[in-house]
Structure formats: structure tokens, C-alpha cells
Design an enzyme around this catalytic site. Sequence first.
Site, PDB file in Angstrom:
ATOM      1  N   GLY A  77       1.221  -1.195  -0.358  1.00  0.00           N
ATOM      2  CA  GLY A  77      -0.134  -0.199   0.033  1.00  0.00           C
ATOM      3  C   GLY A  77       0.786   1.285   0.098  1.00  0.00           C
ATOM      4  O   GLY A  77       2.033   1.131   0.608  1.00  0.00           O
ATOM      5  N   ARG A 141       1.299  -5.930  -5.565  1.00  0.00           N
ATOM      6  CA  ARG A 141       1.124  -6.757  -3.803  1.00  0.00           C
ATOM      7  C   ARG A 141       1.776  -7.762  -4.218  1.00  0.00           C
ATOM      8  O   ARG A 141       0.888  -9.066  -3.673  1.00  0.00           O
ATOM      9  CB  ARG A 141      -0.396  -6.483  -3.204  1.00  0.00           C
ATOM     10  CG  ARG A 141      -0.379  -5.031  -2.666  1.00  0.00           C
ATOM     11  CD  ARG A 141      -1.181  -5.396  -1.707  1.00  0.00           C
ATOM     12  NE  ARG A 141      -2.039  -4.296  -0.722  1.00  0.00           N
ATOM     13  CZ  ARG A 141      -1.042  -3.911  -0.140  1.00  0.00           C
ATOM     14  NH1 ARG A 141      -0.673  -4.235   0.538  1.00  0.00           N
ATOM     15  NH2 ARG A 141      -2.163  -2.928   0.349  1.00  0.00           N
ATOM     16  N   ASP A 172       4.785  -7.828   5.654  1.00  0.00           N
ATOM     17  CA  ASP A 172       4.814  -9.668   4.676  1.00  0.00           C
ATOM     18  C   ASP A 172       6.196  -8.661   3.468  1.00  0.00           C
ATOM     19  O   ASP A 172       6.797  -9.616   3.502  1.00  0.00           O
ATOM     20  CB  ASP A 172       3.241  -9.827   4.433  1.00  0.00           C
ATOM     21  CG  ASP A 172       2.733  -9.662   5.032  1.00  0.00           C
ATOM     22  OD1 ASP A 172       2.849 -10.792   5.665  1.00  0.00           O
ATOM     23  OD2 ASP A 172       1.559  -9.788   4.798  1.00  0.00           O
ATOM     24  N   LYS A 198       8.016   0.269   5.653  1.00  0.00           N
ATOM     25  CA  LYS A 198       6.843   1.550   5.278  1.00  0.00           C
ATOM     26  C   LYS A 198       5.207   0.573   5.626  1.00  0.00           C
ATOM     27  O   LYS A 198       5.571  -0.810   5.872  1.00  0.00           O
ATOM     28  CB  LYS A 198       7.163   1.486   3.744  1.00  0.00           C
ATOM     29  CG  LYS A 198       5.155   1.804   2.964  1.00  0.00           C
ATOM     30  CD  LYS A 198       4.565   1.182   1.895  1.00  0.00           C
ATOM     31  CE  LYS A 198       4.744   0.060   2.524  1.00  0.00           C
ATOM     32  NZ  LYS A 198       3.529  -1.195   1.821  1.00  0.00           N
ATOM     33  N   THR A 199       4.447   1.694   6.131  1.00  0.00           N
ATOM     34  CA  THR A 199       3.133   0.967   6.000  1.00  0.00           C
ATOM     35  C   THR A 199       2.195   2.481   6.710  1.00  0.00           C
ATOM     36  O   THR A 199       2.872   2.365   7.948  1.00  0.00           O
ATOM     37  CB  THR A 199       2.511  -0.068   6.632  1.00  0.00           C
ATOM     38  OG1 THR A 199       1.523  -0.409   6.728  1.00  0.00           O
ATOM     39  CG2 THR A 199       3.290  -0.813   8.231  1.00  0.00           C
ATOM     40  N   ASP A 201      -0.331   2.088   8.772  1.00  0.00           N
ATOM     41  CA  ASP A 201      -0.556   1.452   9.903  1.00  0.00           C
ATOM     42  C   ASP A 201      -0.316   0.935  10.907  1.00  0.00           C
ATOM     43  O   ASP A 201      -0.952   0.744  11.909  1.00  0.00           O
ATOM     44  CB  ASP A 201      -0.847  -0.259   9.304  1.00  0.00           C
ATOM     45  CG  ASP A 201      -1.918  -0.462   7.668  1.00  0.00           C
ATOM     46  OD1 ASP A 201      -2.466   0.446   7.588  1.00  0.00           O
ATOM     47  OD2 ASP A 201      -1.716  -1.787   7.085  1.00  0.00           O
ATOM     48  N   MET A 246      -8.241   2.966   8.199  1.00  0.00           N
ATOM     49  CA  MET A 246      -7.843   2.119   7.939  1.00  0.00           C
ATOM     50  C   MET A 246      -6.328   1.559   8.594  1.00  0.00           C
ATOM     51  O   MET A 246      -6.500   2.415   9.719  1.00  0.00           O
ATOM     52  CB  MET A 246      -7.119   2.749   6.303  1.00  0.00           C
ATOM     53  CG  MET A 246      -6.962   2.471   5.070  1.00  0.00           C
ATOM     54  SD  MET A 246      -6.451   2.256   3.723  1.00  0.00           S
ATOM     55  CE  MET A 246      -7.107   2.016   2.544  1.00  0.00           C
ATOM     56  N   GLY A 247      -5.568   0.445   8.730  1.00  0.00           N
ATOM     57  CA  GLY A 247      -4.562   0.458   9.673  1.00  0.00           C
ATOM     58  C   GLY A 247      -5.376  -1.000   9.607  1.00  0.00           C
ATOM     59  O   GLY A 247      -4.589  -1.981  10.405  1.00  0.00           O
ATOM     60  N   ARG A 248      -5.516  -2.060   8.363  1.00  0.00           N
ATOM     61  CA  ARG A 248      -6.221  -3.599   8.206  1.00  0.00           C
ATOM     62  C   ARG A 248      -5.992  -3.787   9.724  1.00  0.00           C
ATOM     63  O   ARG A 248      -7.709  -4.155  10.051  1.00  0.00           O
ATOM     64  CB  ARG A 248      -4.393  -3.640   7.711  1.00  0.00           C
ATOM     65  CG  ARG A 248      -4.765  -5.145   7.781  1.00  0.00           C
ATOM     66  CD  ARG A 248      -3.448  -6.575   6.876  1.00  0.00           C
ATOM     67  NE  ARG A 248      -3.902  -5.559   5.024  1.00  0.00           N
ATOM     68  CZ  ARG A 248      -2.537  -5.046   4.604  1.00  0.00           C
ATOM     69  NH1 ARG A 248      -1.798  -5.247   4.955  1.00  0.00           N
ATOM     70  NH2 ARG A 248      -2.825  -4.926   3.153  1.00  0.00           N
ATOM     71  N   GLU A 423      -7.627   8.043   1.338  1.00  0.00           N
ATOM     72  CA  GLU A 423      -7.936  10.034   1.334  1.00  0.00           C
ATOM     73  C   GLU A 423      -6.253  10.487   2.428  1.00  0.00           C
ATOM     74  O   GLU A 423      -5.559  11.513   1.687  1.00  0.00           O
ATOM     75  CB  GLU A 423      -8.315  10.403   1.824  1.00  0.00           C
ATOM     76  CG  GLU A 423     -10.019  10.417   1.725  1.00  0.00           C
ATOM     77  CD  GLU A 423     -10.790   9.486   1.816  1.00  0.00           C
ATOM     78  OE1 GLU A 423     -10.262   8.128   2.462  1.00  0.00           O
ATOM     79  OE2 GLU A 423     -12.110   9.298   2.081  1.00  0.00           O
TER      80      GLU A 423
HETATM   81  P1  FBP Z   1       0.706  -1.901   3.499  1.00  0.00           P
HETATM   82  O1  FBP Z   1       0.326  -2.931   4.645  1.00  0.00           O
HETATM   83  O2  FBP Z   1       0.912  -3.143   2.722  1.00  0.00           O
HETATM   84  O3  FBP Z   1       1.237  -0.646   3.252  1.00  0.00           O
HETATM   85  O4  FBP Z   1      -0.629  -1.385   3.674  1.00  0.00           O
HETATM   86  C1  FBP Z   1      -1.824  -0.900   4.123  1.00  0.00           C
HETATM   87  C2  FBP Z   1      -3.025  -0.500   3.816  1.00  0.00           C
HETATM   88  O5  FBP Z   1      -3.135   0.379   3.637  1.00  0.00           O
HETATM   89  C3  FBP Z   1      -4.443  -1.162   4.814  1.00  0.00           C
HETATM   90  O6  FBP Z   1      -4.430   0.153   5.674  1.00  0.00           O
HETATM   91  C4  FBP Z   1      -5.666  -1.231   4.427  1.00  0.00           C
HETATM   92  O7  FBP Z   1      -5.612  -2.331   4.995  1.00  0.00           O
HETATM   93  C5  FBP Z   1      -4.401  -1.762   2.512  1.00  0.00           C
HETATM   94  O8  FBP Z   1      -3.634  -0.720   2.844  1.00  0.00           O
HETATM   95  C6  FBP Z   1      -5.991  -1.722   1.765  1.00  0.00           C
HETATM   96  O9  FBP Z   1      -4.709  -1.892   0.363  1.00  0.00           O
HETATM   97  P2  FBP Z   1      -5.646  -2.128  -0.951  1.00  0.00           P
HETATM   98  O10 FBP Z   1      -5.518  -1.000  -1.452  1.00  0.00           O
HETATM   99  O11 FBP Z   1      -4.415  -2.004  -1.656  1.00  0.00           O
HETATM  100  O12 FBP Z   1      -6.591  -3.303  -0.599  1.00  0.00           O
END
Ligand code: FBP
Length: 549
Positions: A77, A141, A172, A198-199, A201, A246-248, A423
Amino acid sequence: MEKSALQIARAAYQPKLPQALKGAVVAKEGAATQSVGNQEEIKALFPNTYGMPVVEFVAGEAKQTEAINVGIILSGGQAPGGHNVISGLYDGVKTLNKDSKLYGFLMGPGGLVDHKYVEFTDEFIDEYRNTGGFDIIGSGRTKLEKVEQFESGIEILRKLGIKALVIIGGDDSNTNACVLAEYYAAKNYGVQVIGCPKTIDGDLKNEQIETSFGFDTACKTYSELIGNIQRDCNSARKYWHFIKLMGRSASHIALECALETQPNVCLISEEIEQKAMSLDEVVCYIANIVAQRAADGNNFGTVLIPEGLIEFIPAIKKLIAELNEVLTDPATGESREFASAEEQIAFVTSNIAADNLAVLNSLPADVKRQLCLDRDPHGNVQVSLIETEKLLSAMVAKKLAEMKEEGKYVGKFSAQHHFFGYEGRCAAPSNYDADYCYSLGFNASRLIASGKTGYMSVIKNTTAPAAEWIAGGVPITMMMNIERRNGQNKPVIRKALVELEGAPFKFFASKREEWARETAYVYPGPIQYFGPTEVCDQCTKTLALEQGK
Ligand code: FBP
């Protein structure tokens, strides 16, 4: 490319570097390291890159360095500051030797495998300094984990004379960078691999990594938006705003935004898991706050919801774990293929345990479908597709209606929904991220020059002025343990979740009752790039609290 006045001014910004990186450096090596868990297994899997020392760069003697060709990949991301990692690396390799070259592989790790690349030049790099986004070379990805991919990669690396590859990614992608470093070391291919944290999250952090880049800018961008909504909310006084962030998995973004904006409610997934709360209990918690505020005449408020919430509700977590198992083909370790979505759902529902099936069937149809169907290439449930903000507000409305009948609630409940993620991922980097990222990239060139592989570029002490930042490298194996992923045990970098004993959460927990009842909103406003340091150069509240600042 046409530019705004701010973009032109920003292009001229010279990111700050740690003092240690301003001249010639030498790598000061610490003691041998261990992985954070499963030491014996990790050591056996990474015989060439396990146990290496942490390094710190200190002033050294200037010496002539040969020109070196380096490749770079943006993985996963988008996160603000990626372009500055590239410009920092570019400037870094050029200061080592002006004939050094930097190549960018296009659209993520797939560019290495498919031999798609560009060579950077001064003009090209200058267009992207201090800008947001990953559009300079694009991101992707693709998982870099198969021998065929590594072998395909080495062909193009050899063709371009590349001696080192920098992979910018989250947990990852850096895990895969480590696997690649180990493979090339084992094969004696003479290619170093360096990772970069990087992230947005914020979940790639540990004792060695203070923060992942992009977290600062993304949180400040979301906090500006939340502040604007709170001001609107306090003006109209008629809506409850349910805001998913966001933040998985981890709730760092939600927590940081709560610390910045003081909303009425902020859910922290890690706490919900620890307290083993059910979905109904989460709904009751929010409904009670709505009712209390209504009793004070305040039929408005804000609720922050971390994207990964659903996964942390223990019953749903257990269900997801089984879904991951049944959707993986044990023979190949890959996701099973199905002719249609209906076939996949039928397979899932007839192959999971009765208690998990009951939980699955208790969820609204669209959430059920999402859980059964969507996975990202790393096998993660695509939580960003689940509309938790709408799910929760609908359930809160239902609960309030019941409470009204029992005479426990008098008020009006009307909800608005928001999801902030995209955003903030490509916002122009804050000064913190601009400086941090440039330093990470520049520092990576020094790790390469020191002959390191399997290391992550790290910059520490970042709550101090940039001149006092500490630059160095950490062996990626040091951050690894074995976890169950996609139905298999795998060596992975341990993800950093919100620590309930940590200072940021404790501070939030000490304030949240007051913020729930009062209207104590803070309106942080937009990120400022030019002006007094207390306005422009502050780190996140999370980092400041973690470091006792
Ligand atoms: P990364 O961990 O790869 O940096 O991505 C984080 C993130 O922005 C998460 O917060 C979110 O769940 C995900 O990517 C969404 O990515 P995509 O748009 O590829 O589904």
C-alpha cells in the site's frame, strides 16, 4: 507536469539528515542478535542471515568508493514519503560515487520478476522530491517468495549490473525481502537486499524501529478530516458520525487520531480482544454513550472505528482462522480455486465447524459474503471491504430503539458514515515523514556500501531534532517468529499491535470517559509545511508518548 504554488515551494525543500550521515561513515557493530521468537527454527531457515549484529553509523574516514548499481522496489500500500526514500537513496548512491546508478522496478515486486524497470536521472528524481504517492514507479502486492521469481529477478539484476536491491514495504514485504536476501546469499549471487519500513498502519515497529514511514502524515491527514467533521457535528448538533479508519489489523491509526482529536468514542480492537467482547457488547458500549449524551441534550457525536475491528472480536477471529485454513489447499499452500463465488461459499459453509458456522450465519449477508470470499495475496481477509461503520451504526440504532422502549433512552439518533484510508495514503509527506524517509533512503546507501544484506534501514531518536537522529541497520531475522499464515506455519516479522500497557493507550484510557460525555473535540487543522517548528515538525502523539515526551 503542471504544479501548484505549494508543490513548487515544496520541491525546493531540502530534507534534514542525521548529523552522522552528513559525512563519511563507518558501521559500528553491536553484539550478535536473536530472533524475537522461535530462535532455532528461524536460525535453521536463515543460516546465512541469522544472528548478524545491529549496526550504527558513526563518523569515519572518507575513502574512494566504486560506482555501484542499485535497484529499488515499492511494495504494498502507498504511504506518504516513498518518493523521498527513493530520492534519499539516489542522492546517497551518487555521493558514494557520481557514476553510481539507481533503477526502479515498476509496479511493485512484479517489476523485478517481469523485468520492467526505469533508470533514474536527476531530472526524473527532481520531479518527485517531497511529494506524496508512489506514482514515480508504481507499487504492487505481488508476493516475492518463489524460487522461480528469485531466479527471474537475478537475470535482470545481472543484466543491469545491480549489486543491491532495496525493498520498501510493510511486515509481509520485508519478510519476503529477508527470504530473498537469504536465497541470494546462499547461492552466492553477490546481490545484497535491504528493507525499508513502510506502512501507514504503524504496525511495523519494535525496539529497533520507532515507526513505519507514512504513519505520521496519514494520521495527521485523517485527524484534520475528523476535526473538520467534529466542528460540523458540533455546529449542526444532529448527527452521530461513524468514522472507520484504515489500518488493516492494528488500531494504531484509530488511537493516534483519537489522541489528536478527542472524539466521543474510539474503539481499540486489541482491547476488545483482550476483554473478549462480543459484537453485541461493543454495540451496547456505544449505545450507552449515545444515551448518556442524549440525556445531556447532546444528540451528536463521533465514533472512531479501526478497520480491523471485526477480526478482533474473539468469536469472529476464531471463525476467520478456520476460514483461512479451509480456503487453503494443503497440498500447495495456495488459496483454493473455485468456479464461482456461490461454489466457494457452499464449500466454506459445509467445511467449517458448527460453532463457527453459527457465528457466520449470525452476521449480515454482505459481511458473511465478504468473509467467505475476499483475500489479499498474503492470505489476509480484506477487512477494508467490510463496512463496519454501517454495520455498527445499524446495530446501535436497533439497540437504542430497544432502550427507548425500556425507558432507558430519550433522544434522536441519526448517523453519517465515513471511511478514511485512501485520503491519506498519498498525501504530501509532513516534514517528519519527508525528513525520516529521505534519511531512511540515504541510510540504505550506507548499508549497501558497508556490504550488508538482510538488513532493514533504521533511523532512531526521531523525537529529537533531525541532526541528533541515529542511523543504522537491523537484521530482519531479529524481528521474526513463526506464525500461522494462510493455513501454514511461516517465518514472518512480528506485527506490532497496540500495547494495552503502553503509554499511548493508557493516556487514551485515562481520558476517554471525559471525552465521551463532554464535547472536548480538538480540531488539528491541515498539515503545515512552512512555519514555526512547534506547528510544522511535531511527531505523532503516539511516538511522543512512547518516548515519554
Ligand atoms: P501496507 O501494509 O501494504 O502498507 O498497506 C496498508 C493498507 O493501507 C491497509 O491500511 C489497508 O487495509 C490496505 O493497505 C488496503 O490496501 P488495498 O487498497 O491494496 O486493498
